[in-house]
Scaffold this motif. Structure first.
Motif, PDB file in Angstrom:
ATOM      1  N   GLU A 288       0.912  -1.039   0.168  1.00 23.59           N
ATOM      2  CA  GLU A 288       0.429   0.209   0.064  1.00 23.59           C
ATOM      3  C   GLU A 288       0.952   0.788  -0.107  1.00 23.59           C
ATOM      4  OE1 GLU A 288      -1.906  -2.664   2.360  1.00 23.59           O
ATOM      5  OE2 GLU A 288      -1.183  -3.128   0.915  1.00 23.59           O
ATOM      6  N   LYS A 289       2.283   1.454   0.651  1.00 24.36           N
ATOM      7  CA  LYS A 289       3.108   2.498   0.660  1.00 24.36           C
ATOM      8  C   LYS A 289       3.167   2.453  -0.577  1.00 24.36           C
ATOM      9  CE  LYS A 289       5.360   2.843   5.648  1.00 24.36           C
ATOM     10  NZ  LYS A 289       6.345   3.407   6.136  1.00 24.36           N
ATOM     11  N   VAL A 290       3.891   1.556  -1.553  1.00 20.29           N
ATOM     12  CA  VAL A 290       3.810   2.018  -2.678  1.00 20.29           C
ATOM     13  C   VAL A 290       3.545   2.146  -3.249  1.00 20.29           C
ATOM     14  CG1 VAL A 290       5.189   0.521  -5.023  1.00 20.29           C
ATOM     15  CG2 VAL A 290       5.332   0.400  -2.613  1.00 20.29           C
ATOM     16  N   VAL A 291       1.828   2.206  -3.448  1.00 23.38           N
ATOM     17  CA  VAL A 291       0.866   2.344  -4.065  1.00 23.38           C
ATOM     18  C   VAL A 291       0.613   3.634  -4.103  1.00 23.38           C
ATOM     19  CG1 VAL A 291      -1.810   2.490  -4.345  1.00 23.38           C
ATOM     20  CG2 VAL A 291      -0.409   0.865  -4.577  1.00 23.38           C
ATOM     21  N   GLU A 292       0.419   4.433  -2.093  1.00 20.91           N
ATOM     22  CA  GLU A 292       0.321   5.675  -2.017  1.00 20.91           C
ATOM     23  C   GLU A 292       1.508   6.176  -2.474  1.00 20.91           C
ATOM     24  OE1 GLU A 292      -1.710   7.314  -0.774  1.00 20.91           O
ATOM     25  OE2 GLU A 292      -3.333   6.103  -0.593  1.00 20.91           O
ATOM     26  N   ALA A 293       3.039   6.217  -2.879  1.00 20.01           N
ATOM     27  CA  ALA A 293       3.894   7.009  -3.369  1.00 20.01           C
ATOM     28  C   ALA A 293       3.353   6.746  -5.017  1.00 20.01           C
ATOM     29  CB  ALA A 293       4.802   6.124  -3.024  1.00 20.01           C
ATOM     30  N   LEU A 294       3.289   5.969  -5.162  1.00 18.76           N
ATOM     31  CA  LEU A 294       3.467   6.846  -6.979  1.00 18.76           C
ATOM     32  C   LEU A 294       2.179   7.145  -7.098  1.00 18.76           C
ATOM     33  CD1 LEU A 294       4.156   2.849  -8.467  1.00 18.76           C
ATOM     34  CD2 LEU A 294       4.719   5.233  -9.620  1.00 18.76           C
ATOM     35  N   ALA A 326       0.142  -3.220  -8.710  1.00 21.25           N
ATOM     36  CA  ALA A 326      -0.878  -2.845  -7.782  1.00 21.25           C
ATOM     37  C   ALA A 326      -1.497  -1.161  -7.959  1.00 21.25           C
ATOM     38  CB  ALA A 326      -1.341  -3.361  -6.067  1.00 21.25           C
ATOM     39  N   ALA A 327      -0.528  -0.933  -7.838  1.00 22.16           N
ATOM     40  CA  ALA A 327      -0.704   0.474  -8.367  1.00 22.16           C
ATOM     41  C   ALA A 327      -0.765   0.859  -9.990  1.00 22.16           C
ATOM     42  CB  ALA A 327       0.978   1.374  -7.935  1.00 22.16           C
ATOM     43  N   ALA A 328      -0.103   0.479 -10.082  1.00 16.74           N
ATOM     44  CA  ALA A 328      -0.344  -0.066 -11.853  1.00 16.74           C
ATOM     45  C   ALA A 328      -1.918  -0.351 -12.449  1.00 16.74           C
ATOM     46  CB  ALA A 328       0.970  -0.934 -13.033  1.00 16.74           C
ATOM     47  N   LYS A 329      -2.417  -1.598 -11.840  1.00 13.36           N
ATOM     48  CA  LYS A 329      -3.948  -1.596 -11.640  1.00 13.36           C
ATOM     49  C   LYS A 329      -5.024  -0.351 -11.583  1.00 13.36           C
ATOM     50  CE  LYS A 329      -3.349  -6.492 -11.872  1.00 13.36           C
ATOM     51  NZ  LYS A 329      -3.026  -7.786 -11.297  1.00 13.36           N
ATOM     52  N   GLN A 330      -4.177  -0.059 -10.378  1.00 12.23           N
ATOM     53  CA  GLN A 330      -5.629   0.983  -9.818  1.00 12.23           C
ATOM     54  C   GLN A 330      -5.454   2.537 -10.737  1.00 12.23           C
ATOM     55  OE1 GLN A 330      -5.310   2.173  -5.460  1.00 12.23           O
ATOM     56  NE2 GLN A 330      -4.700  -0.059  -5.144  1.00 12.23           N
ATOM     57  N   LEU A 331      -3.743   2.912 -10.726  1.00 12.75           N
ATOM     58  CA  LEU A 331      -3.197   3.897 -11.749  1.00 12.75           C
ATOM     59  C   LEU A 331      -3.285   3.709 -13.423  1.00 12.75           C
ATOM     60  CD1 LEU A 331      -0.668   5.552  -8.959  1.00 12.75           C
ATOM     61  CD2 LEU A 331      -3.099   4.770  -8.867  1.00 12.75           C
ATOM     62  N   THR A 332      -3.410   5.075 -13.806  1.00 10.64           N
ATOM     63  CA  THR A 332      -3.107   4.232 -14.985  1.00 10.64           C
ATOM     64  C   THR A 332      -2.145   5.233 -15.259  1.00 10.64           C
ATOM     65  OG1 THR A 332      -4.954   6.422 -15.550  1.00 10.64           O
ATOM     66  CG2 THR A 332      -5.398   4.726 -16.405  1.00 10.64           C
ATOM     67  N   LEU A 333      -0.822   4.973 -15.305  1.00 15.02           N
ATOM     68  CA  LEU A 333       0.441   5.215 -15.612  1.00 15.02           C
ATOM     69  C   LEU A 333       1.002   5.794 -16.412  1.00 15.02           C
ATOM     70  CD1 LEU A 333       2.801   2.753 -12.989  1.00 15.02           C
ATOM     71  CD2 LEU A 333       1.912   5.093 -12.527  1.00 15.02           C
ATOM     72  N   LYS A 351      10.948 -11.739 -10.780  1.00 19.67           N
ATOM     73  CA  LYS A 351       9.125 -12.346 -11.861  1.00 19.67           C
ATOM     74  C   LYS A 351       8.492 -11.424 -11.047  1.00 19.67           C
ATOM     75  CE  LYS A 351       7.399 -17.228 -11.735  1.00 19.67           C
ATOM     76  NZ  LYS A 351       6.241 -16.734 -12.293  1.00 19.67           N
ATOM     77  N   ILE A 352       7.024 -11.339 -10.284  1.00 17.11           N
ATOM     78  CA  ILE A 352       6.353 -10.764 -10.039  1.00 17.11           C
ATOM     79  C   ILE A 352       6.000  -9.842 -10.996  1.00 17.11           C
ATOM     80  CG2 ILE A 352       4.858  -9.025  -8.440  1.00 17.11           C
ATOM     81  CD1 ILE A 352       6.214 -10.905  -6.040  1.00 17.11           C
ATOM     82  N   LEU A 353       7.615  -9.113 -11.502  1.00 18.80           N
ATOM     83  CA  LEU A 353       7.472  -7.658 -11.889  1.00 18.80           C
ATOM     84  C   LEU A 353       7.453  -7.725 -13.938  1.00 18.80           C
ATOM     85  CD1 LEU A 353      10.146  -5.596 -10.144  1.00 18.80           C
ATOM     86  CD2 LEU A 353       7.471  -5.244 -11.000  1.00 18.80           C
ATOM     87  N   GLU A 354       8.441  -9.184 -14.280  1.00 18.13           N
ATOM     88  CA  GLU A 354       8.277  -9.461 -15.121  1.00 18.13           C
ATOM     89  C   GLU A 354       7.096 -10.415 -15.591  1.00 18.13           C
ATOM     90  OE1 GLU A 354      12.079 -11.856 -15.727  1.00 18.13           O
ATOM     91  OE2 GLU A 354      13.499 -10.220 -16.142  1.00 18.13           O
ATOM     92  N   ASP A 355       6.001 -11.029 -14.852  1.00 21.75           N
ATOM     93  CA  ASP A 355       5.109 -11.640 -15.430  1.00 21.75           C
ATOM     94  C   ASP A 355       3.519 -10.473 -15.410  1.00 21.75           C
ATOM     95  OD1 ASP A 355       5.914 -14.318 -14.819  1.00 21.75           O
ATOM     96  OD2 ASP A 355       4.930 -14.345 -12.882  1.00 21.75           O
ATOM     97  N   ALA A 356       4.413  -9.326 -14.782  1.00 23.33           N
ATOM     98  CA  ALA A 356       3.104  -8.291 -14.996  1.00 23.33           C
ATOM     99  C   ALA A 356       3.861  -7.457 -16.522  1.00 23.33           C
ATOM    100  CB  ALA A 356       3.214  -7.109 -13.715  1.00 23.33           C
TER     101      ALA A 356
END
Ligand code: GDP
Ligand code: MN
Length: 379
Positions: A288-294, A326-333, A351-356
């Motif tokens: 969540e912190k990362v989402v807020e930061a973004l 999660a942030a990339a899903k919530q926000l249109t980056l 792996k998590i990042l590459e899968d996304a």
């Protein structure tokens, strides 16, 4: 933390600095009533955490209560440097015969509080500082002894030639220093320090900033915080438990740990870029912190690239990776991300990042260089 002028005035007054009376209001009705009580001409002043209010039209003189009301109608709700005015100070108008500057800041170089004075105070002090720095006189104060009377008097002579005014100014400086220390301030300034039509030295404006790290020791000062008047991004960051400082560049930085954040900003500059912010997501980050930061970083329209620099110790790489996804899903980056990630759970994170659909670098130089280049090409 910044204080409003009316709060800083109250602290100075309590320390014995001569400050005109005044009252704070948030509606034109209240302003009219206060002006009627004062009974003479008044000044109506926007209470926002920035200087330059006078030039922005946020300080107006009014001859009677009706004019004061009209001034309040103009000032309340106006925006000064991105901040909305919700309160005004109403004070008896002073008759000004001269405007000086007196301020104290914590100076890194001398590692002391430095008192600065100039006989050319008022709304153009920044211009004096750049064009005629010799008109600003400085003294590093030894905190073991405080500001000694002879030191204050000698600076008083830089402001006035009338000995009475020199003495009054010296007392103001010593009391300003007391208020500065008692508040745990990083800055305390009076601009302008005026002489009025009777020749009396009076503080007409007051600004105090307090180091947030002092607030635990100064509960009375901490209570003065006005969250509604803070820059929205800094408020959002504080509520999310992030340490965030907005800067003027275009490379958004999201880093874990203050030291690494500083090193990242240095490296951004080294590669010819300018950081858009300092942001420390902290040691034990959660997604969540990362989402807020973004969210906070992307509200700044100047940001053209976002650099994640994560060194996983206590911070887990997979937490950060999940936060980014999660942030990339919530926000249109709309701004490209450059991610550098090493340390705890690095393989899982990658792996998590590459899968996304993201990629991650492990080399800090490479990541910073890439982010700077993207930002430059987009600018
Ligand atoms: P700032 O522009 O945000 O620093 O706001 P100040 O409180 O310093 O006000 C700006 C300028 O307005 C001052 O430098 C004064 O010239 C003028 N001003 C402020 N208060 C008064 C007042 O009571 N009487 C008069 N005549 N001018 C004032
Ligand atoms: Mn001022």
């Amino acid at each position: 933390m910044n204080l409003h002028e009316y709060q800083a005035r109250a602290l100075l007054k309590a320390a014995g600095v001569p400050v005109p009376d005044g009252d704070v209001a948030s509606t034109p009705d209240e302003v009219e009533r206060i002006a009627a009580d004062i009974g003479t001409g008044v000044v109506v002043k926007a209470q926002v955490h920035t200087g330059g209010r006078g030039k922005a039209g946020g300080v107006k003189l009014a001859a009677d209560p009706a004019e004061a009301r009209a001034a309040a109608e103009q000032i309340l709700g106006m925006t000064i440097k991105g901040l909305t005015v919700r309160k005004v100070l109403v004070a008896p108008a002073a008759k000004i015969t001269s405007e000086s500057y007196v301020g104290i800041i914590v100076d890194r170089e001398s590692q002391r509080p430095v008192l600065m004075v100039s006989p050319e105070g008022g709304v153009d002090i920044e211009e004096v500082a750049t064009k005629a720095p010799e008109k600003i006189y400085k003294l590093a104060i030894d905190p073991r002894f405080g500001l000694l009377p002879f030191q204050a008097a000698s600076l008083g002579f830089k402001l006035y030639s009338d000995i009475k005014q020199v003495r009054q100014a010296a007392v103001v400086m010593q009391r300003l220093y007391t208020a500065f220390i008692d508040a745990g301030a990083s800055l305390a300034e009076i601009n302008p320090l005026i002489t009025d039509d009777e020749g009396t030295v009076v503080a007409l404006d007051a600004k105090i900033s307090v180091d947030d790290n002092e607030l635990d020791r100064k509960p009375a000062i901490a209570q003065l915080r006005d969250s509604s008047a803070e820059a929205p991004s800094e408020l959002a960051a504080r509520e999310a438990g992030l340490t965030f400082i907005k800067l003027d560049g275009n490379v958004g930085c999201c880093v874990n740990g203050a030291g690494l954040a500083m090193a990242t900003m240095d490296l951004v500059k080294y590669y010819g870029g300018e950081p858009a912010n300092f942001l420390d997501i902290g040691g034990s980050s959660n997604p969540e912190k990362v989402v807020e930061a973004l969210k906070i970083i992307t509200t700044d329209p100047h940001v053209k690239a976002i650099l994640f620099n994560i060194f996983g110790g206590i911070t887990r790489g997979d937490d950060v990776a999940n936060g980014i996804v999660a942030a990339a899903k919530q926000l249109t980056l709309e701004v490209p991300l450059v991610i550098r990630l090493t340390g705890t759970n690095e393989e899982l994170a990658v792996k998590i990042l590459e899968d996304a659909g993201f990629s991650a670098l492990t080399d800090m130089d490479e990541a910073v260089e890439q982010a700077v280049k993207i930002a430059q090409e987009a600018a």
